[in-house]
Design a protein around this motif. Sequence first.
Motif, PDB file in Angstrom:
ATOM      1  N   THR A 193     -11.709   7.686  12.340  1.00 36.17           N
ATOM      2  CA  THR A 193     -10.334   7.210  12.232  1.00 36.17           C
ATOM      3  C   THR A 193     -10.211   6.204  11.097  1.00 36.17           C
ATOM      4  O   THR A 193      -9.270   6.259  10.299  1.00 36.17           O
ATOM      5  CB  THR A 193      -9.894   6.574  13.558  1.00 36.17           C
ATOM      6  N   LEU A 194     -11.175   5.305  11.013  1.00 35.13           N
ATOM      7  CA  LEU A 194     -11.160   4.305   9.943  1.00 35.13           C
ATOM      8  C   LEU A 194     -11.261   4.969   8.573  1.00 35.13           C
ATOM      9  O   LEU A 194     -10.516   4.617   7.641  1.00 35.13           O
ATOM     10  CB  LEU A 194     -12.298   3.306  10.143  1.00 35.13           C
ATOM     11  N   VAL A 195     -12.147   5.942   8.447  1.00 28.75           N
ATOM     12  CA  VAL A 195     -12.288   6.647   7.169  1.00 28.75           C
ATOM     13  C   VAL A 195     -10.998   7.393   6.838  1.00 28.75           C
ATOM     14  O   VAL A 195     -10.544   7.401   5.680  1.00 28.75           O
ATOM     15  CB  VAL A 195     -13.495   7.612   7.228  1.00 28.75           C
ATOM     16  N   GLY A 196     -10.370   7.999   7.840  1.00 29.56           N
ATOM     17  CA  GLY A 196      -9.110   8.702   7.608  1.00 29.56           C
ATOM     18  C   GLY A 196      -8.017   7.777   7.127  1.00 29.56           C
ATOM     19  O   GLY A 196      -7.258   8.103   6.206  1.00 29.56           O
ATOM     20  N   ILE A 197      -7.921   6.595   7.725  1.00 32.07           N
ATOM     21  CA  ILE A 197      -6.906   5.619   7.313  1.00 32.07           C
ATOM     22  C   ILE A 197      -7.172   5.145   5.885  1.00 32.07           C
ATOM     23  O   ILE A 197      -6.245   5.022   5.071  1.00 32.07           O
ATOM     24  CB  ILE A 197      -6.867   4.441   8.298  1.00 32.07           C
ATOM     25  N   ILE A 198      -8.425   4.893   5.566  1.00 32.47           N
ATOM     26  CA  ILE A 198      -8.776   4.451   4.207  1.00 32.47           C
ATOM     27  C   ILE A 198      -8.427   5.533   3.185  1.00 32.47           C
ATOM     28  O   ILE A 198      -7.864   5.250   2.117  1.00 32.47           O
ATOM     29  CB  ILE A 198     -10.262   4.063   4.128  1.00 32.47           C
ATOM     30  N   LEU A 199      -8.749   6.790   3.505  1.00 29.28           N
ATOM     31  CA  LEU A 199      -8.443   7.871   2.565  1.00 29.28           C
ATOM     32  C   LEU A 199      -6.934   8.065   2.412  1.00 29.28           C
ATOM     33  O   LEU A 199      -6.446   8.326   1.299  1.00 29.28           O
ATOM     34  CB  LEU A 199      -9.103   9.171   3.029  1.00 29.28           C
ATOM     35  N   LEU A 200      -6.193   7.931   3.495  1.00 31.40           N
ATOM     36  CA  LEU A 200      -4.743   8.046   3.409  1.00 31.40           C
ATOM     37  C   LEU A 200      -4.160   6.919   2.558  1.00 31.40           C
ATOM     38  O   LEU A 200      -3.272   7.138   1.718  1.00 31.40           O
ATOM     39  CB  LEU A 200      -4.135   8.039   4.810  1.00 31.40           C
ATOM     40  N   ALA A 201      -4.681   5.708   2.742  1.00 30.22           N
ATOM     41  CA  ALA A 201      -4.221   4.576   1.929  1.00 30.22           C
ATOM     42  C   ALA A 201      -4.567   4.790   0.458  1.00 30.22           C
ATOM     43  O   ALA A 201      -3.762   4.471  -0.441  1.00 30.22           O
ATOM     44  CB  ALA A 201      -4.848   3.286   2.444  1.00 30.22           C
ATOM     45  N   LEU A 202      -5.740   5.339   0.198  1.00 30.84           N
ATOM     46  CA  LEU A 202      -6.137   5.624  -1.179  1.00 30.84           C
ATOM     47  C   LEU A 202      -5.216   6.675  -1.802  1.00 30.84           C
ATOM     48  O   LEU A 202      -4.827   6.556  -2.981  1.00 30.84           O
ATOM     49  CB  LEU A 202      -7.594   6.094  -1.221  1.00 30.84           C
ATOM     50  N   ALA A 203      -4.835   7.676  -1.019  1.00 26.80           N
ATOM     51  CA  ALA A 203      -3.922   8.702  -1.537  1.00 26.80           C
ATOM     52  C   ALA A 203      -2.573   8.085  -1.881  1.00 26.80           C
ATOM     53  O   ALA A 203      -1.989   8.394  -2.939  1.00 26.80           O
ATOM     54  CB  ALA A 203      -3.761   9.814  -0.505  1.00 26.80           C
ATOM     55  N   PHE A 204      -2.059   7.209  -0.996  1.00 23.87           N
ATOM     56  CA  PHE A 204      -0.780   6.552  -1.295  1.00 23.87           C
ATOM     57  C   PHE A 204      -0.906   5.649  -2.526  1.00 23.87           C
ATOM     58  O   PHE A 204       0.019   5.576  -3.342  1.00 23.87           O
ATOM     59  CB  PHE A 204      -0.279   5.750  -0.092  1.00 23.87           C
ATOM     60  N   LEU A 205      -2.038   4.962  -2.663  1.00 17.40           N
ATOM     61  CA  LEU A 205      -2.243   4.103  -3.823  1.00 17.40           C
ATOM     62  C   LEU A 205      -2.256   4.916  -5.111  1.00 17.40           C
ATOM     63  O   LEU A 205      -1.616   4.546  -6.114  1.00 17.40           O
ATOM     64  CB  LEU A 205      -3.549   3.321  -3.673  1.00 17.40           C
ATOM     65  N   LEU A 206      -2.971   6.038  -5.101  1.00 14.36           N
ATOM     66  CA  LEU A 206      -3.014   6.884  -6.295  1.00 14.36           C
ATOM     67  C   LEU A 206      -1.641   7.465  -6.607  1.00 14.36           C
ATOM     68  O   LEU A 206      -1.251   7.577  -7.777  1.00 14.36           O
ATOM     69  CB  LEU A 206      -4.042   8.009  -6.108  1.00 14.36           C
ATOM     70  N   TYR A 207      -0.911   7.833  -5.564  1.00 11.58           N
ATOM     71  CA  TYR A 207       0.440   8.361  -5.780  1.00 11.58           C
ATOM     72  C   TYR A 207       1.360   7.280  -6.340  1.00 11.58           C
ATOM     73  O   TYR A 207       2.195   7.541  -7.199  1.00 11.58           O
ATOM     74  CB  TYR A 207       0.991   8.920  -4.464  1.00 11.58           C
ATOM     75  N   TYR A 208       1.163   6.050  -5.878  1.00  9.42           N
ATOM     76  CA  TYR A 208       1.983   4.931  -6.355  1.00  9.42           C
ATOM     77  C   TYR A 208       1.692   4.614  -7.816  1.00  9.42           C
ATOM     78  O   TYR A 208       2.567   4.175  -8.553  1.00  9.42           O
ATOM     79  CB  TYR A 208       1.722   3.694  -5.486  1.00  9.42           C
ATOM     80  N   MET A 209       0.454   4.848  -8.250  1.00 13.03           N
ATOM     81  CA  MET A 209       0.071   4.527  -9.623  1.00 13.03           C
ATOM     82  C   MET A 209       0.555   5.564 -10.630  1.00 13.03           C
ATOM     83  O   MET A 209       0.396   5.373 -11.835  1.00 13.03           O
ATOM     84  CB  MET A 209      -1.451   4.373  -9.713  1.00 13.03           C
ATOM     85  N   LEU A 210       1.148   6.669 -10.166  1.00 16.19           N
ATOM     86  CA  LEU A 210       1.688   7.656 -11.096  1.00 16.19           C
ATOM     87  C   LEU A 210       2.800   7.015 -11.935  1.00 16.19           C
ATOM     88  O   LEU A 210       3.560   6.178 -11.435  1.00 16.19           O
ATOM     89  CB  LEU A 210       2.265   8.856 -10.329  1.00 16.19           C
ATOM     90  N   PRO A 211       2.924   7.407 -13.183  1.00 19.04           N
ATOM     91  CA  PRO A 211       3.957   6.800 -14.028  1.00 19.04           C
ATOM     92  C   PRO A 211       5.381   7.105 -13.554  1.00 19.04           C
ATOM     93  O   PRO A 211       6.271   6.280 -13.711  1.00 19.04           O
ATOM     94  CB  PRO A 211       3.711   7.389 -15.412  1.00 19.04           C
ATOM     95  N   GLU A 212       5.597   8.255 -12.985  1.00 15.31           N
ATOM     96  CA  GLU A 212       6.946   8.605 -12.555  1.00 15.31           C
ATOM     97  C   GLU A 212       7.111   8.436 -11.041  1.00 15.31           C
ATOM     98  O   GLU A 212       7.770   9.222 -10.382  1.00 15.31           O
ATOM     99  CB  GLU A 212       7.310  10.035 -12.984  1.00 15.31           C
TER     100      GLU A 212
END
Length: 111
Positions: free
Chosen positions: A5-24
């Motif tokens: 569960t912890l790994v899943g939450i970390i990976l989901l947060a990482l996905a949101f972070l990468l999506y947030y870093m997109l220029p658009e």
Amino acid sequence: MKNLTLVGIILLALAFLLYYMLPEFSMVKLFEPISLMGILAGIGIGLIIGGIVGYVSKGSALKEEQKRREYKQLLKEKAELEKLAAEKSVNQSTTVSTPLPSDKKNTQNWY
């Protein structure tokens, strides 16, 4: 399972972070169908992998528990056998310790 569960939450947060870093990046694009499909696909893949890992870990835990039960049963049987052997040796020692007829001849009545 807590670690998964912890790994899943970390990976989901990482996905949101990468999506947030997109220029658009925009919050509206987060809820577009293609983004939602990606999020749901990631969650689905995570659930499948988590289910497989959970099944394997539960199976190994059940096998270990069965081995522990068998070991305890063997220890009980061993203790019972040792107890029976001790009782048998005590019974044999009492029967062996009975006086045997003497091989010496009674020479007092010889003429």
